[in-house]
Write an enzyme that holds these catalytic residues in place. Structure first.
Site, short mmCIF file in Angstrom:
data_model
loop_
_atom_site.label_atom_id
_atom_site.label_comp_id
_atom_site.label_asym_id
_atom_site.label_seq_id
_atom_site.Cartn_x
_atom_site.Cartn_y
_atom_site.Cartn_z
N THR A 182 46.89 33.16 34.70
CA THR A 182 45.50 32.96 34.37
C THR A 182 45.27 32.90 32.87
O THR A 182 44.21 33.23 32.40
CB THR A 182 44.62 34.05 34.99
OG1 THR A 182 45.06 35.31 34.50
CG2 THR A 182 44.67 34.02 36.49
N GLU A 197 43.37 35.87 39.40
CA GLU A 197 44.70 36.47 39.53
C GLU A 197 44.55 37.60 40.53
O GLU A 197 43.99 38.65 40.22
CB GLU A 197 45.18 37.01 38.18
CG GLU A 197 46.54 37.64 38.24
CD GLU A 197 46.96 38.26 36.91
OE1 GLU A 197 48.15 38.55 36.78
OE2 GLU A 197 46.11 38.46 36.03
#
Length: 195
Positions: free
Chosen positions: A2, A68
């Site tokens: 991410t 995430e």
């Protein structure tokens, strides 16, 4: 995955809220979990559910939201591991499961795609050592193998728990530079066709 550099034009990215878990009004819930999981497992996982729910609920200004982890992996892998390893008592597991079921039923936690970064436990272990978070110094390869097995049962074999969406499996044992190239080559798939 991410890193805000990835897919920044079309997606808002949300990292796992580890900072919150490490500082709950001055308490490090993550450290407490690893120091005494039977005492602090319910506490941390309750807070994990809350922080993941907050991320699911966040409004975004882009067409795609990348997270995430999700409330689903928190419950189906991490909570499940605490329970089946005998660390979390049955009553705590039931209460946490009932909270999870209520959250899923009564809140918008829908996902269009789960991206499973399929990684060998040995690779994860080496990455944890390189990351060098103080709370994670005593994580064992056995623990990582247990989590790996639960992810595999859930997202690959589909023998444990239902899936909230389809799954995209990306082998992720490569170094970061190679992984960026893989992410870029799979961007359309990861973003569910948004370009």
């Amino acid at each position: 995955m991410t890193q805000n550099l990835l897919f920044s034009v079309n997606a808002n990215t949300f990292e796992e809220p580890v900072k919150k878990w490490r500082d709950v009004n001055g308490y490090n819930a993550l450290a407490h979990l690893y120091e005494d999981p039977s005492r602090w497992g319910l506490t941390l996982q309750t807070y994990v559910q809350l922080t993941m729910l907050e991320q699911h609920q966040k409004k975004t200004d882009k067409p795609v939201k990348l997270m995430e982890r999700s409330i689903y992996s928190a419950k189906n892998c991490f909570v499940e591991n605490l329970y089946i390893s005998g660390v979390m008592p049955g009553l705590e597991y039931i209460v946490l499961t009932e909270w999870y079921n209520w959250i899923i039923k009564n809140n918008h936690c829908n996902v269009d795609l789960l991206v499973y970064l399929q990684t060998k436990p040995e690779t994860v272990y080496n990455r944890i050592k390189a990351r060098n978070r103080s709370e994670e110094q005593n994580i064992t390869l056995e623990y990582l193998q247990q989590l790996h097995d639960l992810h595999e049962e859930w997202m690959v074999k589909k023998t444990k728990f239902s899936l909230p969406s389809k799954v995209l499996i990306i082998p992720a044992d490569k170094d970061l530079e190679e992984m960026y190239a893989i992410y870029n080559s799979r961007e359309k798939d990861i973003l569910c066709g948004v370009s």
